[in-house]
Design an enzyme around this catalytic site. Sequence first.
Site, PDB file in Angstrom:
ATOM      1  N   ARG A 274      40.736  41.913  92.473  1.00 32.65           N
ATOM      2  CA  ARG A 274      42.065  41.795  93.082  1.00 32.65           C
ATOM      3  C   ARG A 274      43.049  42.482  92.145  1.00 32.65           C
ATOM      4  NH1 ARG A 274      46.556  38.631  92.187  1.00 32.65           N
ATOM      5  NH2 ARG A 274      47.723  37.834  93.958  1.00 32.65           N
ATOM      6  N   ASP A 276      46.250  42.989  90.882  1.00 31.83           N
ATOM      7  CA  ASP A 276      47.468  42.184  90.948  1.00 31.83           C
ATOM      8  C   ASP A 276      48.725  43.062  90.935  1.00 31.83           C
ATOM      9  OD1 ASP A 276      48.852  39.544  90.590  1.00 31.83           O
ATOM     10  OD2 ASP A 276      49.477  40.501  88.710  1.00 31.83           O
ATOM     11  N   GLU A 318      46.775  43.510  95.929  1.00 32.12           N
ATOM     12  CA  GLU A 318      47.803  42.490  96.166  1.00 32.12           C
ATOM     13  C   GLU A 318      49.117  43.222  96.433  1.00 32.12           C
ATOM     14  OE1 GLU A 318      50.675  39.052  94.768  1.00 32.12           O
ATOM     15  OE2 GLU A 318      50.115  40.623  93.391  1.00 32.12           O
ATOM     16  N   HIS A 385      48.291  30.811  96.092  1.00 35.42           N
ATOM     17  CA  HIS A 385      48.921  30.207  94.914  1.00 35.42           C
ATOM     18  C   HIS A 385      50.398  30.564  94.811  1.00 35.42           C
ATOM     19  CE1 HIS A 385      48.257  34.291  93.824  1.00 35.42           C
ATOM     20  NE2 HIS A 385      48.943  34.152  92.710  1.00 35.42           N
TER      21      HIS A 385
HETATM   22  C1  GLC Z   1      51.219  38.403  91.347  1.00 35.14           C
HETATM   23  C2  GLC Z   1      50.684  36.994  91.288  1.00 35.14           C
HETATM   24  C3  GLC Z   1      51.767  36.071  90.856  1.00 35.14           C
HETATM   25  C4  GLC Z   1      52.294  36.511  89.519  1.00 35.14           C
HETATM   26  C5  GLC Z   1      52.704  37.995  89.528  1.00 35.14           C
HETATM   27  C6  GLC Z   1      52.935  38.509  88.146  1.00 35.14           C
HETATM   28  O1  GLC Z   1      52.188  38.551  92.306  1.00 35.14           O
HETATM   29  O2  GLC Z   1      50.160  36.636  92.533  1.00 35.14           O
HETATM   30  O3  GLC Z   1      51.330  34.749  90.803  1.00 35.14           O
HETATM   31  O4  GLC Z   1      53.408  35.742  89.143  1.00 35.14           O
HETATM   32  O5  GLC Z   1      51.680  38.781  90.085  1.00 35.14           O
HETATM   33  O6  GLC Z   1      51.734  38.751  87.477  1.00 35.14           O
END
Ligand code: GLC
Length: 638
Positions: A274, A276, A318, A385
Amino acid sequence: MQDNGNKEGPGVAGEPFAAYAEEYRDRFLKHYDELKWLYCELYENRMDAFETLCGTMYRYYRERKKDLKRIDGERLERPDWYKGNRLVGMMLYVDAFAGNLEGVRKKLDYIEECGVNYLHLMPFLDSPEKDNDGGYAVSDFRKVKPSLGTMEQLSRLADDCRGRGISLCMDFVMNHTSMEHEWARRARNGEKEYQDRYYFYDDYSIPAEFEKTVPQVFPTTAPGNFTWLPDMGKFVMTSFYPYQWDLNYWNPAVLNDMIDNVLNLINQGIDVVRIDAVPYIWKQLGTNCRNLPQVHGIVRMIRMICEIVCPGVLLLGEVVMAPDKVAPYFGTVEKPECHMLYNVTTMASTWSSVAARDARLLKRQMDILSRLPREYVFLNYLRCHDDIGWGLDYPWLAGLGMGEVSHKKYLNDFFTGCIPDSFARGELYNSDPASGDARLCGTTASLCGVEKARVEQDKAALSRAIKLDLMLHAYMFTQSGIPVIYSGDEIGQENDYSYHEDPVRREDSRYLHRGKFRWDLEERRKEKDSVQARIFDEIGRMEEIRGRHPVFESDADVWTADTWEDSVLCVIRAKGDEKLVALFNFSEWDKTAWINEDDGEYVDLISGRTMEAKGVDIPGYGAYWLLKKSQMQEEQEA
Ligand code: GLC
C-alpha cells in the site's frame, strides 16, 4: 555502465547483462527502455544513479526466496488472480488486534473464520513511542517495531499466511520519514548528503511561497506545511505532522534507497504494497504539490520495478483525492501504475446517502464507475483507520439544491448526533474554524446507531441499526473489486473513547475507531441473537454467497436502474447467464422500488424468497440480492 543503446550491451553493477538469470533478463528487457527513459527524464540523465537502481533490483531478485519466485510464476500465468470475486480483505492494527505479530499469527484461524484471505497489517515498522502518527512516521524501514516483533517474525507470519492462501498487505510510507529516522538525524547533525534528502530552507521566503498554493492536510492538529527547527536554524517541509519530514524525491538517492527499502520488505513475503499518501510525493513551487506528473512517473517506475523483480506483488495506491484525481493512478492499460485503488468517493458518498436518506448521489457515482475499464480494481470499504473526508461530487449535488458548505455541515451534525433525528455517534476530525470544514471519525456500528441504541436500551432502534450496518455491508459486497472489512466491524464494535485520556493520542480523534479489538465481544458472537452473532454471521453468509456467484466478479457488466424512489438504490450486475438486481433502501421507512425488470422469477439470495423484480416493496434499511432464475434452474425445479 556505458549505455551504448544496444540491448545486449548494457551491463548492470559490474555484471554483464547476459549474466542475468533468463527469466529476469526477459522481464528487465521488456521494461528497460521505458524505465531508463522515465528515470533519466526525472533525474537529468543520471546514469550512475540508474545503474545503482538496476543493481539493487537484480540483488533483490537473486535474494528472493524460491517459494516467492514460485508464486511470482503462478501469478504471471494468471495475471488476473486478484480480480474476480474470490478475495475478501480485512485491515487491522497488529497491537490492537493481537498484541504483536506472533499474536496475529496465532489468530489466523479467526481471520479465516471471518472469510478473509487478504490481510492488511497497519504500519508495524519501527517508529517513535510518542510522535508516530499511528506508525506512519517510520524511523527504520529495516526493523519491525520491537514491541510488535522482528523481521523474522514478519517472514514467519507471511509464510503461514501464504500456506493458508492469505495475501499479506503492508504500508510503504514513502512521502516522509520520522524525524527520528537515521537520515533525519544525520541531516540534523549537519551532514549535507542527508540534508539533501529533505526540503530545508534557511529562512521563510520559499516556504511562504509554497504556503500560497499548497493546502493543509491537518489544518487543526498540524497547521502549515513547514516546521522551524531552532537547533538547525532551518525550516523543514512537513506536509503532515511536524515530526514527519517530507522526503525530497528530486534527489535520485532518495528514490533509489526507498526502492531498496521496499524491495527488502517485499522479499519478507509481502503480496500487496500500500503506497501511502502517494499523491504528495513530488513537491514543486507554484503548484498544490498534489498529483503532479512526476508522481505518476515514479509510480509507473515502481510498477515496472515490481514487474521485473517480484511480478507476483501488487501495488495499492492510497489516493484519497477528489473523484477525478483517483482513476489516473491506474495509469493506462498499456502503461499501468497501481493495480488497485481505494474506492474513496463511493465510501464517502455511501455515508452521505445514509445521512440524507437519499441514494441519488450514489447512483451517479456507480454510473461513473461502471464506465471505467474493467481492468481497474477498486478496494471497497465502509471504514478504515482514517477519518471520512467529504470528497463528494458537489457540482452535481448543487443540481439537487445541496450546497457544499451546508451539506458538509449537515453530514457532520448528523454523524456527531447533533441533530434530533440522528442515531449516529461520531466525532469531528480536524475541524477548521477558518474554513468551517471538518471530517469525521467513528466505527461503522457507532455511525449506524448500534451504540446509541445499546446505551438507550432501545431494542427496536438496535434492530434498525443492525439492519443498516448489514445493508451497507451488502452494498459494499455488491461493488466490483475487493471488499475490505475494518477489523471490529465484523462484530459491530463501537467507538473507543479511551483515547481522550491518552496524552499521546487525545488530539487525534481517529483513535476513536482504532480501539483494541474486543475479544470479549468476539466471544459473544457464538451466542444466538447477540448483536455480534447477528452481524458476524450475516456478513459471513454474504461473503459466501458473493464468492459462489460469478455475477459478483469484477468484470461483470454493471449498471443502475431508476427506482423512482430517492432513497432506494438499484444496482444491476450481469455475467454469463447470471443477472442480479440488487436493491438497497437507505432510509428507515418501508419503500417501493419502482423497477420493472424482465419477466420471470428472481430469488433473493439473502433471504431465499422468490419474487418478481417489478414494483418491489423493500423494508427500511432492507437489502435484496435478486438473482434471476435461469431457465435451467427453473427447469430443474419443475
Ligand atoms: C495516510 C495514512 C494516514 C496518515 C498519513 C500520513 O494518509 O492513511 O493515517 O496520517 O498517510 O502518513
